[in-house]
Design an enzyme around this catalytic site. Structure first.
Site, PDB file in Angstrom:
ATOM      1  N   LEU A 157      43.598  24.824   1.186  1.00  0.00           N
ATOM      2  CA  LEU A 157      43.383  23.375   1.136  1.00  0.00           C
ATOM      3  C   LEU A 157      42.660  23.103  -0.166  1.00  0.00           C
ATOM      4  CD1 LEU A 157      42.151  22.117   4.662  1.00  0.00           C
ATOM      5  CD2 LEU A 157      44.359  21.709   3.569  1.00  0.00           C
ATOM      6  N   ASP A 158      43.080  22.094  -0.901  1.00  0.00           N
ATOM      7  CA  ASP A 158      42.399  21.749  -2.137  1.00  0.00           C
ATOM      8  C   ASP A 158      40.937  21.408  -1.856  1.00  0.00           C
ATOM      9  OD1 ASP A 158      44.763  22.071  -3.476  1.00  0.00           O
ATOM     10  OD2 ASP A 158      45.239  19.930  -3.558  1.00  0.00           O
ATOM     11  N   ARG A 159      40.095  21.616  -2.842  1.00  0.00           N
ATOM     12  CA  ARG A 159      38.659  21.362  -2.661  1.00  0.00           C
ATOM     13  C   ARG A 159      38.388  19.941  -2.186  1.00  0.00           C
ATOM     14  NH1 ARG A 159      34.497  19.422  -5.909  1.00  0.00           N
ATOM     15  NH2 ARG A 159      35.832  19.267  -7.745  1.00  0.00           N
ATOM     16  N   ARG A 260      50.032  15.677  -2.976  1.00  0.00           N
ATOM     17  CA  ARG A 260      49.395  14.696  -3.855  1.00  0.00           C
ATOM     18  C   ARG A 260      50.339  14.270  -4.977  1.00  0.00           C
ATOM     19  NH1 ARG A 260      44.142  18.031  -5.381  1.00  0.00           N
ATOM     20  NH2 ARG A 260      43.689  16.182  -6.660  1.00  0.00           N
TER      21      ARG A 260
END
Length: 327
Positions: A157-159, A260
């Site tokens: 998961l992206d930060r 995104r």
């Protein structure tokens, strides 16, 4: 170059609603590379690590004994020789993250897995400037009973993305889960609050992605020369007053930043994702509007489902006032 923390327990303080890792000594170690041999230490470090090893910094580090060769302080003019071990002792200050009591993150547990609701701004594991302010680091420090050693993240998961994250309790479970993901047995859903009125219906975005650099930040972009990337998107609802759409996304591939980018490529960036065109970013709360909201998988003959209601997606919580449904 390997790196380790000096022996001291992780410690955190909270200020202004953010978790700060107390500064600590961090030690980078590397044996001399073949291309370094016969060259001055200062010249090698300033040329290969210019972002952190300026001549002025090196002079201070050598004077303070923070730069060492084979355990001894490195002197000006020192030259690398075969099998030299370089050590750099630095005081590390990590960026703060929006992370409270990690016990509150835990959504579900089995004998081999822990499912947590990762807060936005917290990286999953050590990377770049983050070593203690990570999901794995915080859980290890404050919930040591979850696993005999570190937990093993089995997907990314992206930060700045919040939501459900699977962590294996041992290496064997991690291997099994990674195999299940590769086989397509794990299904993930994301909820995003995007700018504008997202079109109704189900949309399959098939746009390959390639890595690039923009203003010092790592990012990816749609490119015909990129790796295949496919995302299925469907609008759940639209709020005219805020001009935001709640979109359910299902990635069919697993590229970095895939959802995104695909949403932005459709003309509807995530509202607070400044890197990809969102205009509603607010400092440390960035990507509060993007959640991994559901993961389902077969686990030990049973069905383990971590559902949207358990994750309480922040993206779904932004709705106020009149709402218009949309399929």
């Amino acid at each position: 170059m390997s790196d380790t923390e000096a022996a001291m327990p992780p410690a955190y303080v909270f200020r202004d609603g953010l978790r700060h890792a107390v500064p600590y000594v961090y030690v980078w170690r590397s044996f001399a590379k073949r291309r370094w041999l016969g060259r001055q230490v200062a010249e090698v470090l300033t040329s290969e690590f210019p972002a952190v090893m300026s001549p002025a910094y090196l002079a201070r580090a050598m004077a303070a004994g923070r730069l060492r060769i084979n355990g001894r302080p490195c002197e000006a003019g020192a030259v690398f020789r075969d099998r030299d071990l370089l050590e750099h002792h630095a005081l590390r200050r990590e960026p703060p993250v929006a992370a409270s009591d990690p016990r509150e993150w835990i959504i579900a547990e089995t004998a081999s897995l822990v499912v947590v609701n990762k807060p936005a701004t917290v990286p999953v594991h050590q990377s770049g400037r983050f070593h203690r302010n990570t999901v794995v680091g915080i859980l290890a420090a404050e919930c040591p009973d979850l696993a005999p050693t570190d937990l093993y993240p089995v997907h990314r998961l992206d930060r700045e993305t919040s939501g459900l994250l699977l962590l294996a309790r041992n290496a064997g479970a991690a291997r099994r889960m990674c195999s299940a993901i590769a086989a397509g047995s794990v299904h993930k859903r994301y909820v995003a609050a995007v700018e504008g009125c997202f079109p109704e219906g189900t949309h399959v975005v098939d746009a390959p992605l390639a890595q690039g650099v923009r203003a010092g930040a790592g990012y990816h972009a749609v490119s015909p020369d990129g790796r295949p990337a496919v995302t299925e998107c469907r609008r759940l609802r639209y709020c005219p007053r805020q001009d935001l759409s709640l979109v359910l996304c299902r990635p069919r591939t697993g590229r970095s930043h895939q959802i995104r980018i695909h949403l932005a490529w459709m003309g509807h960036p995530i509202g607070d994702d400044a890197l990809y065109g969102g205009t509603r970013a607010k400092g440390a709360t960035r990507n509060r509007l993007f959640d991994a909201s559901r993961i389902s998988l077969g686990e030990g003959g049973r069905r383990l489902a971590a559902a949207e209601a358990h994750a309480a997606p922040a993206a779904a919580a932004v709705w106020t006032g009149h709402e218009e449904g949309g399929g």
